[in-house]
Scaffold this motif. Sequence first.
Motif, mmCIF file in Angstrom:
data_model
loop_
_atom_site.group_PDB
_atom_site.id
_atom_site.type_symbol
_atom_site.label_atom_id
_atom_site.label_comp_id
_atom_site.label_asym_id
_atom_site.label_seq_id
_atom_site.Cartn_x
_atom_site.Cartn_y
_atom_site.Cartn_z
ATOM 1 N N ASP A 80 -38.087 -5.365 36.489
ATOM 2 C CA ASP A 80 -38.175 -5.916 37.846
ATOM 3 C C ASP A 80 -38.048 -7.435 37.831
ATOM 4 O O ASP A 80 -37.356 -8.027 38.665
ATOM 5 C CB ASP A 80 -39.501 -5.522 38.507
ATOM 6 C CG ASP A 80 -39.591 -4.023 38.802
ATOM 7 O OD1 ASP A 80 -38.559 -3.320 38.683
ATOM 8 O OD2 ASP A 80 -40.693 -3.561 39.153
ATOM 9 N N VAL A 81 -38.719 -8.071 36.884
ATOM 10 C CA VAL A 81 -38.640 -9.533 36.763
ATOM 11 C C VAL A 81 -37.208 -9.943 36.444
ATOM 12 O O VAL A 81 -36.666 -10.872 37.044
ATOM 13 C CB VAL A 81 -39.619 -10.059 35.688
ATOM 14 C CG1 VAL A 81 -39.388 -11.536 35.420
ATOM 15 C CG2 VAL A 81 -41.059 -9.828 36.109
ATOM 16 N N ALA A 82 -36.569 -9.243 35.511
ATOM 17 C CA ALA A 82 -35.195 -9.568 35.124
ATOM 18 C C ALA A 82 -34.239 -9.437 36.306
ATOM 19 O O ALA A 82 -33.380 -10.297 36.520
ATOM 20 C CB ALA A 82 -34.746 -8.660 33.974
ATOM 21 N N TRP A 83 -34.395 -8.367 37.096
ATOM 22 C CA TRP A 83 -33.533 -8.190 38.273
ATOM 23 C C TRP A 83 -33.724 -9.337 39.263
ATOM 24 O O TRP A 83 -32.758 -9.865 39.803
ATOM 25 C CB TRP A 83 -33.828 -6.842 38.936
ATOM 26 C CG TRP A 83 -32.949 -6.598 40.136
ATOM 27 C CD1 TRP A 83 -31.682 -6.104 40.129
ATOM 28 C CD2 TRP A 83 -33.270 -6.884 41.492
ATOM 29 N NE1 TRP A 83 -31.197 -6.055 41.421
ATOM 30 C CE2 TRP A 83 -32.151 -6.537 42.270
ATOM 31 C CE3 TRP A 83 -34.400 -7.409 42.126
ATOM 32 C CZ2 TRP A 83 -32.132 -6.695 43.650
ATOM 33 C CZ3 TRP A 83 -34.369 -7.561 43.508
ATOM 34 C CH2 TRP A 83 -33.248 -7.203 44.253
ATOM 35 N N GLN A 84 -34.975 -9.721 39.492
ATOM 36 C CA GLN A 84 -35.237 -10.820 40.427
ATOM 37 C C GLN A 84 -34.657 -12.133 39.912
ATOM 38 O O GLN A 84 -34.149 -12.942 40.694
ATOM 39 C CB GLN A 84 -36.729 -10.957 40.709
ATOM 40 C CG GLN A 84 -37.242 -9.878 41.627
ATOM 41 C CD GLN A 84 -38.616 -10.185 42.185
ATOM 42 O OE1 GLN A 84 -39.253 -11.175 41.841
ATOM 43 N NE2 GLN A 84 -39.094 -9.327 43.055
ATOM 44 N N ILE A 85 -34.728 -12.356 38.609
ATOM 45 C CA ILE A 85 -34.129 -13.564 38.029
ATOM 46 C C ILE A 85 -32.624 -13.547 38.264
ATOM 47 O O ILE A 85 -32.048 -14.550 38.691
ATOM 48 C CB ILE A 85 -34.417 -13.659 36.518
ATOM 49 C CG1 ILE A 85 -35.904 -13.886 36.259
ATOM 50 C CG2 ILE A 85 -33.593 -14.774 35.881
ATOM 51 C CD1 ILE A 85 -36.307 -13.688 34.814
ATOM 52 N N GLN A 86 -31.989 -12.414 37.985
ATOM 53 C CA GLN A 86 -30.544 -12.318 38.168
ATOM 54 C C GLN A 86 -30.147 -12.645 39.609
ATOM 55 O O GLN A 86 -29.212 -13.405 39.849
ATOM 56 C CB GLN A 86 -30.045 -10.927 37.776
ATOM 57 C CG GLN A 86 -30.102 -10.681 36.282
ATOM 58 C CD GLN A 86 -29.831 -9.242 35.908
ATOM 59 O OE1 GLN A 86 -30.286 -8.316 36.576
ATOM 60 N NE2 GLN A 86 -29.107 -9.039 34.819
#
Length: 127
Positions: A80-86
Amino acid sequence: MNNNIEHGQIKIADEVVGIIAGLAATEVPGVAGMSGGLAGGIAEMLGRKNLSKGVKVEVGEKEAAIDLYIIVEYGVKIPDVAWQIQESVKKAIENMTGLNVIEVNIHVQGVNMEKEEKKEDNPLRVK
Protein backbone atom coordinates in the motif's frame (compact mmCIF):
# COMPACT_ATOMS: atom_id res chain seq x y z
CA MET A 1 0.72 35.86 -34.45
CA ASN A 2 2.53 32.64 -35.32
CA ASN A 3 1.93 29.90 -32.72
CA ASN A 4 4.64 27.73 -34.29
CA ILE A 5 7.50 29.91 -33.06
CA GLU A 6 9.92 27.89 -30.96
CA HIS A 7 11.12 29.84 -27.95
CA GLY A 8 13.98 27.54 -27.08
CA GLN A 9 14.53 24.43 -25.05
CA ILE A 10 13.80 23.67 -21.43
CA LYS A 11 16.16 21.14 -19.86
CA ILE A 12 15.40 19.97 -16.33
CA ALA A 13 18.40 18.48 -14.55
CA ASP A 14 18.11 14.88 -13.38
CA GLU A 15 18.88 16.03 -9.83
CA VAL A 16 15.88 18.38 -9.87
CA VAL A 17 13.60 15.50 -10.88
CA GLY A 18 15.24 13.42 -8.15
CA ILE A 19 14.54 16.04 -5.49
CA ILE A 20 10.90 16.30 -6.57
CA ALA A 21 10.59 12.51 -6.41
CA GLY A 22 12.28 12.31 -3.00
CA LEU A 23 10.08 15.02 -1.49
CA ALA A 24 6.92 13.44 -2.89
CA ALA A 25 7.95 10.02 -1.56
CA THR A 26 8.80 11.19 1.96
CA GLU A 27 5.41 12.90 2.29
CA VAL A 28 3.65 9.52 2.01
CA PRO A 29 2.57 8.13 5.42
CA GLY A 30 4.62 5.08 6.32
CA VAL A 31 7.83 6.26 4.66
CA ALA A 32 10.55 6.78 7.27
CA GLY A 33 12.98 8.26 4.75
CA MET A 34 15.13 7.74 1.70
CA SER A 35 17.96 5.21 1.76
CA GLY A 36 21.48 6.00 0.67
CA GLY A 37 22.35 2.33 0.43
CA LEU A 38 23.40 -0.40 2.79
CA ALA A 39 26.21 0.39 5.23
CA GLY A 40 27.40 -2.76 6.99
CA GLY A 41 24.17 -4.55 6.06
CA ILE A 42 21.98 -1.82 7.55
CA ALA A 43 20.07 0.69 5.43
CA GLU A 44 21.47 4.21 5.80
CA MET A 45 18.71 6.82 6.15
CA LEU A 46 19.32 10.12 4.38
CA GLY A 47 18.42 13.53 5.74
CA ARG A 48 16.16 15.92 3.83
CA LYS A 49 19.16 17.68 2.25
CA ASN A 50 20.26 14.46 0.53
CA LEU A 51 16.91 13.22 -0.79
CA SER A 52 18.06 12.92 -4.39
CA LYS A 53 20.78 10.43 -3.36
CA GLY A 54 18.05 7.88 -2.61
CA VAL A 55 16.63 8.32 -6.11
CA LYS A 56 17.89 7.13 -9.49
CA VAL A 57 16.45 9.10 -12.40
CA GLU A 58 16.54 8.54 -16.14
CA VAL A 59 15.21 11.55 -18.02
CA GLY A 60 14.68 11.65 -21.77
CA GLU A 61 13.27 14.49 -23.85
CA LYS A 62 9.68 13.89 -22.76
CA GLU A 63 9.77 10.89 -20.42
CA ALA A 64 11.24 9.91 -17.07
CA ALA A 65 11.81 6.66 -15.20
CA ILE A 66 12.39 6.76 -11.44
CA ASP A 67 13.91 4.29 -8.97
CA LEU A 68 13.36 5.14 -5.28
CA TYR A 69 15.28 3.53 -2.42
CA ILE A 70 13.24 3.89 0.76
CA ILE A 71 13.01 2.93 4.40
CA VAL A 72 9.51 2.20 5.70
CA GLU A 73 8.09 2.48 9.20
CA TYR A 74 7.66 -0.78 11.08
CA GLY A 75 4.14 -2.23 10.82
CA VAL A 76 2.96 -0.59 7.59
CA LYS A 77 1.52 -2.50 4.65
CA ILE A 78 4.44 -2.19 2.26
CA PRO A 79 2.45 -2.79 -0.98
CA ASP A 80 0.00 0.00 0.00
CA VAL A 81 2.82 2.40 0.86
CA ALA A 82 4.63 1.57 -2.39
CA TRP A 83 1.48 2.19 -4.46
CA GLN A 84 0.93 5.55 -2.76
CA ILE A 85 4.56 6.52 -3.41
CA GLN A 86 4.21 5.61 -7.08
CA GLU A 87 1.06 7.72 -7.43
CA SER A 88 2.47 10.68 -5.48
CA VAL A 89 5.81 10.74 -7.31
CA LYS A 90 4.22 10.35 -10.76
CA LYS A 91 1.76 13.17 -10.08
CA ALA A 92 4.40 15.53 -8.63
CA ILE A 93 6.88 15.04 -11.46
CA GLU A 94 4.29 15.27 -14.23
CA ASN A 95 2.68 18.39 -12.71
CA MET A 96 5.94 20.21 -12.05
CA THR A 97 7.98 19.24 -15.12
CA GLY A 98 5.54 18.18 -17.83
CA LEU A 99 7.53 14.96 -18.28
CA ASN A 100 5.62 11.72 -18.79
CA VAL A 101 6.61 9.34 -15.99
CA ILE A 102 6.71 5.87 -17.52
CA GLU A 103 7.70 3.96 -14.37
CA VAL A 104 8.32 4.45 -10.67
CA ASN A 105 10.19 1.51 -9.16
CA ILE A 106 10.24 1.15 -5.37
CA HIS A 107 13.16 -0.56 -3.61
CA VAL A 108 12.50 -1.09 0.11
CA GLN A 109 15.95 -1.03 1.73
CA GLY A 110 14.98 -1.22 5.37
CA VAL A 111 12.46 -0.87 8.17
CA ASN A 112 12.61 1.89 10.77
CA MET A 113 11.79 0.52 14.21
CA GLU A 114 13.01 3.49 16.25
CA LYS A 115 9.83 5.44 16.84
CA GLU A 116 6.63 3.80 17.93
CA GLU A 117 3.39 5.40 16.78
CA LYS A 118 -0.14 4.76 17.88
CA LYS A 119 -1.88 2.51 15.35
CA GLU A 120 -4.55 5.09 14.62
CA ASP A 121 -1.92 7.74 13.75
CA ASN A 122 -0.93 5.90 10.56
CA PRO A 123 -3.73 4.71 8.28
CA LEU A 124 -1.36 2.30 6.50
CA ARG A 125 -0.29 0.44 9.65
CA VAL A 126 -1.14 -3.25 9.76
CA LYS A 127 -3.89 -3.88 12.33
